[in-house]
Design an enzyme around this catalytic site. Structure first.
Site, PDB file in Angstrom:
ATOM      1  N   ASP A   1     -23.824   5.727  29.364  1.00 46.93           N
ATOM      2  CA  ASP A   1     -24.446   7.241  29.221  1.00 46.93           C
ATOM      3  C   ASP A   1     -25.893   7.644  29.558  1.00 46.93           C
ATOM      4  OD1 ASP A   1     -24.261   9.837  28.105  1.00 46.93           O
ATOM      5  OD2 ASP A   1     -25.124   9.420  26.160  1.00 46.93           O
ATOM      6  N   GLY A  23     -30.096  19.100  22.008  1.00 46.98           N
ATOM      7  CA  GLY A  23     -30.896  19.208  23.240  1.00 46.98           C
ATOM      8  C   GLY A  23     -31.998  17.934  23.395  1.00 46.98           C
ATOM      9  N   ASN A  24     -32.036  17.117  22.541  1.00 40.26           N
ATOM     10  CA  ASN A  24     -32.970  16.058  22.677  1.00 40.26           C
ATOM     11  C   ASN A  24     -32.131  14.888  23.458  1.00 40.26           C
ATOM     12  OD1 ASN A  24     -34.029  16.770  19.593  1.00 40.26           O
ATOM     13  ND2 ASN A  24     -35.536  16.141  20.815  1.00 40.26           N
ATOM     14  N   SER A  25     -30.999  14.940  23.894  1.00 41.24           N
ATOM     15  CA  SER A  25     -30.155  14.138  24.530  1.00 41.24           C
ATOM     16  C   SER A  25     -30.632  13.799  26.079  1.00 41.24           C
ATOM     17  CB  SER A  25     -28.855  14.367  24.763  1.00 41.24           C
ATOM     18  OG  SER A  25     -27.902  14.540  23.290  1.00 41.24           O
ATOM     19  N   GLY A  39      -7.270   2.463  37.688  1.00 42.75           N
ATOM     20  CA  GLY A  39      -7.014   3.282  38.990  1.00 42.75           C
ATOM     21  C   GLY A  39      -6.069   4.448  38.602  1.00 42.75           C
ATOM     22  N   HIS A  77     -23.914  12.314  29.671  1.00 44.55           N
ATOM     23  CA  HIS A  77     -23.162  13.356  29.056  1.00 44.55           C
ATOM     24  C   HIS A  77     -23.861  14.882  29.224  1.00 44.55           C
ATOM     25  CE1 HIS A  77     -25.454  12.466  25.404  1.00 44.55           C
ATOM     26  NE2 HIS A  77     -25.561  13.974  25.048  1.00 44.55           N
TER      27      HIS A  77
END
Length: 306
Positions: free
Chosen positions: A78, A152-154, A214, A48
């Protein structure tokens, strides 16, 4: 000592993308953190953090900046893989997340709220292990920690007392989950879960076997549905010509009303059902077209091939 041992393998990430607002292109930027995997420039972060990015910049701890290429990604877990053209980088040491116990000491290093606070370390403990959470439309099994995590730690590391990365920080529980104020509820992807995915991203650029029907679609506004006297469902906007759904006759402008007999009206509801299966499995889609309903059996395809 742990900080000095590990901070060199932590990078800041700045992603830039564009969105259309009232017909005009508007630039957007977001920040995150990454972990150096190899001396020659492979970096892991959260999917993300770089999803939809037109450009990605990586800042090393010593201030050097590089343009990065998204070498692969897997939305379901993720996890994303970046590559920069660099040599001699400090690669992280990875530990055994399966050996974690509740109460073990951990620290997080990253850029909370952006590069202005680059290299911040917060400490805490492992609050829980094998914590199952539903994130958007997918279920994830995560490490829970009370080490302070912010946006911001992601993508940054959760580190044990030996200076080994045992998790990839991915989210914090926010107060919108309840009326109460929420603090100290952070979550990380265990290394034991992330490592096989990282290896496959390095080898192929994607994770094979992820299920896909699809097709793309969107929820219909209630006023439009009532005005045109249409049933609740997902308005199909695109069908991949390589999919079994296309082969079976499903087309753009059809309305998907149910999957395996369960009503669906949003993409999240559709994905919740679909993600319980694997590529090659079969689903029964209920399609509405021109006043009639049709049940169509379709075989799920590999998401990487749609």
């Amino acid at each position: 000592q742990v900080y000095q041992q590990t901070v060199g393998c932590v990078v800041g990430i700045l992603s830039k993308s564009k969105t259309n607002v009232f017909g005009q292109s508007t630039p957007l930027s977001s920040s995150g953190t990454g972990i150096i995997l190899s001396e020659d420039g492979y970096i892991v972060t959260n999917y993300h953090v770089v999803e939809g990015a037109d450009s990605v910049k990586v800042a090393l701890h010593d201030g050097q900046e590089y343009h990065a290429v998204v070498a692969g990604g897997d939305k379901m877990s993720d996890v994303a893989l970046l590559k920069i053209e660099a040599e001699g980088l400090t690669a992280a040491e990875f530990g055994d997340s399966d050996a974690l116990r509740v109460g073990d000491s951990v620290v997080a290093i990253g850029d909370p709220l952006g590069i202005q606070l680059r290299g911040t370390m917060t400490n805490g403990i492992v609050s829980a292990i094998n914590r199952d959470l539903t994130v958007e439309d997918r279920k994830m099994t995560l490490i829970q920690t009370n080490a302070a995590l912010n946006n911001g730690n992601s993508g940054g590391p959760l580190i044990n007392c030996y200076g080994q990365v045992i998790g990839i920080n991915t989210m914090k529980m926010s107060s919108y989950y309840s009326d109460a104020s929420v603090e100290g509820l952070g979550f990380a992807i265990p290394v034991s879960v992330a490592k096989p995915i990282i290896d496959e991203l390095i080898e192929n650029g994607y994770v094979a076997g992820r299920p896909a029907i699809g097709l793309n679609g969107e929820s219909m506004p209630e006023y439009a549905r009532l005005y045109y006297r249409l049933p609740k469902g997902i308005y199909i906007t695109y069908v991949s010509e390589t999919s079994d759904a296309y082969l079976k006759g499903i087309r753009q402008n059809d309305i998907l009303t149910a999957v395996n007999g369960t009503a669906v009206s949003t993409i999240d509801e559709l994905n919740t059902i679909k993600n319980q299966y694997s590529a090659g499995d079969q689903l029964t889609l209920t399609i509405y077209r021109d006043g009639h309903y049709y049940d169509v059996d379709v075989t799920l395809m590999d998401q990487a091939l749609q």
